[in-house]
Every structure is written in structure tokens, then in C-alpha cells.
Enzyme design. Structure first.
Site, mmCIF file in Angstrom:
data_model
loop_
_atom_site.group_PDB
_atom_site.id
_atom_site.type_symbol
_atom_site.label_atom_id
_atom_site.label_comp_id
_atom_site.label_asym_id
_atom_site.label_seq_id
_atom_site.Cartn_x
_atom_site.Cartn_y
_atom_site.Cartn_z
ATOM 1 N N GLY A 22 0.935 -1.040 -0.077
ATOM 2 C CA GLY A 22 0.068 -0.142 0.000
ATOM 3 C C GLY A 22 0.843 1.263 0.074
ATOM 4 N N SER A 24 1.575 3.412 -2.633
ATOM 5 C CA SER A 24 1.498 4.283 -3.524
ATOM 6 C C SER A 24 0.093 5.109 -3.501
ATOM 7 C CB SER A 24 1.664 3.739 -4.838
ATOM 8 O OG SER A 24 2.818 3.592 -5.261
ATOM 9 N N GLY A 26 -2.614 7.663 -4.076
ATOM 10 C CA GLY A 26 -3.118 8.091 -5.643
ATOM 11 C C GLY A 26 -3.148 7.105 -6.669
ATOM 12 N N GLU A 176 8.604 10.384 -14.039
ATOM 13 C CA GLU A 176 8.119 8.726 -14.027
ATOM 14 C C GLU A 176 8.393 8.178 -15.188
ATOM 15 O OE1 GLU A 176 6.042 7.431 -11.130
ATOM 16 O OE2 GLU A 176 6.965 9.508 -10.044
ATOM 17 N N ARG A 216 2.825 13.193 -10.071
ATOM 18 C CA ARG A 216 4.136 12.728 -9.883
ATOM 19 C C ARG A 216 5.126 13.192 -11.061
ATOM 20 N NH1 ARG A 216 4.215 6.243 -8.949
ATOM 21 N NH2 ARG A 216 2.245 5.880 -8.035
ATOM 22 N N HIS A 252 -0.567 7.944 -13.723
ATOM 23 C CA HIS A 252 0.418 8.052 -14.728
ATOM 24 C C HIS A 252 -0.480 8.348 -15.959
ATOM 25 C CE1 HIS A 252 3.477 5.396 -12.545
ATOM 26 N NE2 HIS A 252 3.721 6.828 -12.574
ATOM 27 N N CYS A 371 2.378 -1.099 -18.040
ATOM 28 C CA CYS A 371 3.231 -0.778 -17.008
ATOM 29 C C CYS A 371 4.589 -1.625 -16.789
ATOM 30 C CB CYS A 371 2.530 -0.886 -15.720
ATOM 31 S SG CYS A 371 1.250 0.146 -15.329
HETATM 32 O O1 SUG Z 1 4.324 3.169 -8.893
HETATM 33 N N1 SUG Z 1 2.894 0.554 -7.780
HETATM 34 C C1 SUG Z 1 3.505 1.250 -8.818
HETATM 35 C C2 SUG Z 1 2.766 0.950 -9.964
HETATM 36 C C3 SUG Z 1 3.341 1.414 -11.203
HETATM 37 C C4 SUG Z 1 2.423 1.291 -12.501
HETATM 38 N N2 SUG Z 1 3.188 1.726 -13.605
HETATM 39 C C5 SUG Z 1 2.742 2.518 -14.776
HETATM 40 N N3 SUG Z 1 1.575 3.109 -14.748
HETATM 41 N N4 SUG Z 1 3.264 2.729 -15.743
HETATM 42 C C6 SUG Z 1 3.489 2.592 -8.556
HETATM 43 O O2 SUG Z 1 2.448 3.218 -8.172
HETATM 44 C C7 SUG Z 1 2.635 -0.307 -5.434
HETATM 45 C C8 SUG Z 1 3.573 -0.977 -4.224
HETATM 46 C C9 SUG Z 1 2.790 -1.181 -3.156
HETATM 47 O O3 SUG Z 1 1.789 -0.826 -2.764
HETATM 48 O O4 SUG Z 1 3.178 -2.219 -2.629
HETATM 49 C C10 SUG Z 1 3.295 0.265 -6.621
HETATM 50 O O5 SUG Z 1 4.590 0.823 -6.264
#
Ligand code: SUG
Length: 447
Positions: A22, A24, A26, A176, A216, A252, A371
Site C-alpha cells: 500500500g 502508492s 494516488g 516517472e 508525480r 500516470h 506498466c
Molecule cells: O508506482 N505501484 C506502482 C505501479 C506502477 C504502474 N506503472 C505505470 N502506470 N506505468 C506505482 O504506483 C505499489 C507498491 C505497493 O503498494 O506495494 C506500486 O508501487
């Protein structure tokens, strides 16, 4: 005449510590699955199966290796000391969120690894790479050093490839990577238009910005990347993401738009000024007409787009013309999205086929098919110059499947992250992997 080129997709191999912490804010999926028990083995196999299916269809498929996690040097930097086991124990006791951040397998989402500009667009006609600083999230901000090392070792020949360090790691230059960067072109080897999408202008306090969730990526970061890569005004367009979309969970741009060739597939709420964005792309695109495919809110509400990850799909050229959309399984579970996809294919437009990929383990952390991959357009000469050991073949797929089955756990909870055995298992696995991929000693623990 433009040289012939292909698009290679480099997927992040899911690491042995894949977990749900958890981290991230947003990112709706990351928050809603906080502390669920993960299955790293299944996650890695799902990723490998996606790569294999695409490689079998003739797409050039590469692999980026996972990073060392838990990352002990990061924990030591924060004052935890003693043996590695002491460091883990002390971090778990002091603040489990810090340990979870140092243990995240988040580098699997390689769309955030870097921004890549193909040689057809850059002033010196080399392929340019800048690892993303990912400064918005602590657990991701520790990725860029190893990412840069891996990219340098894969794309080592300086005659063809140029590498830049990540931008300064502060919020004003939050970057990003390719998740906020889309390239439109006639053919991959033709000069293209690189669309940089940002969430906020950092040095203008009066500019529109999201109010609930963080933006971001900044305009200033996107502009710096374009400068570093030697992109002239002809090759770069900057567009602000709709702040309301960020506040609805679109953290993103690749959660709300995807482009390939001359097609831009996007939701009507993707951009703050849609008409200007399309006009600027049209004015720059050479040798082809832009084909926008705009998805209306009435057909797919934003909420359904975020829940299904419709736009986090891979849009890929088909060998006989037209394109296919590689979508996550969740797209078939949400009625509006599934109906939209059927209508899209029946419409006679450029997207002729939809294929479903199961990447559920990654989806629960907010990471869909797009992703998981970094796109690198390469001429045949550049492809021949890169390190071929990371390109997926049948043999490599078999080898990596056996490797995952031999090293990865079926279950991982937050408590397991402090287990010194997990660190050991992870290092053993990565040591063997760097040998399998022929990458040399890219990890801190090997140095
Ligand atoms: O940065 N999730 C990543 C997901 C990245 C998705 N990438 C793209 N959309 N390109 C992030 O939010 C969650 C990790 C955690 O909650 O354990 C995380 O980092």
C-alpha cells in the site's frame, strides 16, 4: 530514407519480494490491496507468460532484471546498522513501512524505468536513455541507480547509445519515465513526435493542479528530458494531464492513453487541453496522418477505465497491417469496457484485435500490461549492437521458468519481509540470474 526499425519491449521480470504494502497514495489498486498476501512465484510466471506469448507472435521481447530487495544499503543509509539480519530486524521494529519500501519489487513496472528517445528523433542520432528519478514515492526513488546500471550494460555501445543520469531527485523535477511519454510516428525508424504528459508545472504556483492526489510528473522534468535527449521542437509536444483524472486515480498518463505508430487511443478526460494536444501533434507528424481514437465518458466512465486498466494496454503492430490491443483480463470483467472493446474491433478502425493477458498479481498493485514494459525502438544495426542475452528465446523462457520455480515463494506477507532468509534467497536468485542473462555484476551485493 528512414532506416528500418522495430519496437522492442523490455519487460521487468518480477522480483522474489513482490508484495502488497500500500505504498502508492494516488494509485487506487495499491491502496485497496494493502497487506494482502502476495504470490511472487505466480506474479513472475504471469509476467514471463505474457512475454512468451508476445515473443511467439514475432515481437522482439527483452527482459530487465529485478533489483536487489530488501535493499540493505538504503536501510543502512537510514541509520540501521549491524549485520544484514540486524538491519532487517531493526527496520521492522522501527517502522515496517520503511522496511516495506526497501523491499518493494516495484522495478517490475519498467514503463517507469526510463524515458527512451529513438535515434530517428535525437540530434546526435543515438538512442537516448534517462532513468526516471521516481522521486514522488520513496520506494521507487531508490530504483534509478540500478536501472541505469542495467541499461548501460545492455545498451553499452556508445556509438549507438547515450545514457544520462536521472534528474535531480526533488519533487520539482519528479519524473516517472515512459509511463508519461508516448511516441507517434509513421514507421519506428521515421522521425517521430514525442508526447510528454505532465501532471503539474512545478515552478508556477498558479497553474492548474490536482487537489486530492499528487502529480508525480512535472513539466520541468519533461522539458529537461527533451533537452538532454536533443529533441528539437519538431520532435516534442508537452501536454498537461487533466488534474481531475489524477484525482480519480490516473497517477500516470499510461492509465488513460496509449499510442503506437500514428494512433493515439485515449479517454476524453485524459488531457487538460485536448484540441491543442492533437493540433500540436498533427503539425509535427511527418509522412502520416494522426488517427485519434477518443473514448467518450458516456461509453467508458473514467472510473471503469481506472478499474479495468483499459488504456494500460499494449498497442502493437500486426504483421499484415492494423494493430492489436493486449489488454489485462480485468477489461473483460467490466461490462462497459468489454462492450466497448467488441465495438472497437467491429468498427473497422486500425485496432483489429484484442488479446487478453492475465497479470493479476501485478494489477493488484496498479500495474497492467503496459506498466510492465519499456519500449525501445531500434534500427536493425542498434538491435545487433545491444546485449542479446536479455532477449527472450524459447530456451531463455524455459530457463527462467525453472529459475523462478526454484527460487520464488508462493506466499509473502508483510511480516515475511524481515526474514533474513528472504534476503538470502533473493540474493542467490539474482546472482544466478545475472549469470543467465550474461549481465556481469550489476548488483551491489556482488561488488
Ligand atoms: O508506482 N505501484 C506502482 C505501479 C506502477 C504502474 N506503472 C505505470 N502506470 N506505468 C506505482 O504506483 C505499489 C507498491 C505497493 O503498494 O506495494 C506500486 O508501487
Amino acid at each position: 530514407m528512414a532506416s528500418k526499425a522495430i519496437e522492442a519491449n523490455f519487460d521487468g521480470l518480477v522480483g522474489p519480494t513482490h508484495n502488497y504494502a500500500g505504498l502508492s497514495w494516488g494509485n487506487v489498486a495499491s491502496k485497496s490491496n494493502v497487506h494482502a498476501v502476495s504470490n511472487p512465484r505466480e506474479a513472475a510466471l504471469q509476467g514471463l507468460q505474457k512475454m512468451k506469448r508476445l515473443a511467439d507472435r514475432g515481437y522482439v521481447q527483452g527482459i530487465l532484471p529485478p533489483q536487489e530487495r530488501p535493499h540493505i544499503p538504503t536501510l543502512r543509509r537510514l541509520g540501521f546498522s549491524g549485520s544484514d539480519a540486524d538491519v532487517l530486524r531493526a527496520a521492522a521494529r522501527a517502522n515496517p513501512v520503511i522496511l516495506a519500501a526497501a523491499a518493494s519489487a516495484s522495478c517490475m513496472w519498467t514503463a517507469n524505468a526510463a524515458t527512451v528517445s529513438p535515434s530517428a528523433d535525437t540530434a546526435d542520432h543515438r538512442v537516448h536513455f534517462t532513468p526516471a528519478n521516481l522521486s514522488a514515492k520513496f520506494h521507487r526513488s531508490i530504483e534509478h541507480v540500478e536501472t541505469g546500471r542495467a541499461l548501460r550494460s545492455i545498451f553499452a555501445d556508445e556509438a549507438f547509445f547515450a545514457h544520462h543520469p536521472a534528474l535531480p531527485s526533488v519533487s520539482q523535477f519528479g519524473d516517472e519515465g515512459a509511463a508519461n511519454h508516448t511516441r507517434l510516428c509513421a514507421g519506428y525508424g521515421d522521425p517521430g513526435v514525442e508526447l510528454f504528459v505532465y501532471g503539474q508545472a512545478a515552478f508556477d504556483e498558479t497553474a492548474p493542479a490536482p487537489v486530492r492526489y499528487p502529480a508525480r510528473q512535472t513539466l520541468e522534468a519533461s522539458q529537461a528530458i527533451a533537452r538532454l535527449h536533443g529533441l528539437s521542437d519538431r520532435h516534442a509536444v508537452f501536454a498537461q494531464q487533466n488534474p481531475n483524472a489524477i484525482d480519480a486515480g490516473v497517477f500516470h498518463n499510461d492509465v488513460i492513453a496509449v499510442g503506437n505508430g500514428n494512433v493515439l487511443f485515449y479517454h476524453q478526460l485524459a488531457f487538460l487541453d485536448e484540441d491543442r494536444v492533437l493540433a500540436e501533434i498533427r503539425a509535427r507528424l511527418e509522412g502520416t496522418e494522426l488517427v485519434p481514437i477518443r473514448v467518450a465518458e458516456a461509453d467508458v466512465p473514467l472510473e471503469d477505465a481506472v478499474a479495468s486498466y483499459l488504456f494500460n494496454s499494449q498497442l502493437l503492430n500486426l504483421p499484415d497491417g492494423g494493430m492489436m490491443l493486449a489488454v489485462p483480463g480485468e477489461c473483460r470483467e467490466i461490462r462497459s469496457v468489454s462492450a466497448y472493446l467488441d465495438a472497437l474491433v467491429a468498427s473497422g478502425g486500425p485496432i483489429r484485435a484484442v488479446e487478453v493477458f492475465d497479470v493479476k498479481q501485478s494489477m493488484r498493485n496498479g500495474g497492467g500490461p503496459a506498466c510492465l514494459r519499456l519500449r525501445v525502438a531500434l534500427t536493425h544495426q542498434e538491435l545487433a549492437a545491444m546485449h542479446a542475452g536479455v532477449l527472450l528465446t524459447d530456451q531463455l523462457y524455459e530457463r527462467l521458468t525453472i529459475w523462478v520455480e526454484g527460487h520464488y515463494r508462493h506466499e509473502l506477507s508483510q511480516d515475511d519481509l524481515a526474514d533474513p532468509m528472504l534476503l538470502d534467497e533473493s540474493r542467490h536468485a539474482l546472482d544466478e540470474l545475472s549469470g543467465i542473462l550474461g549481465l556481469g555484476s550489476i548488483y551491489d551485493f556482488q561488488r
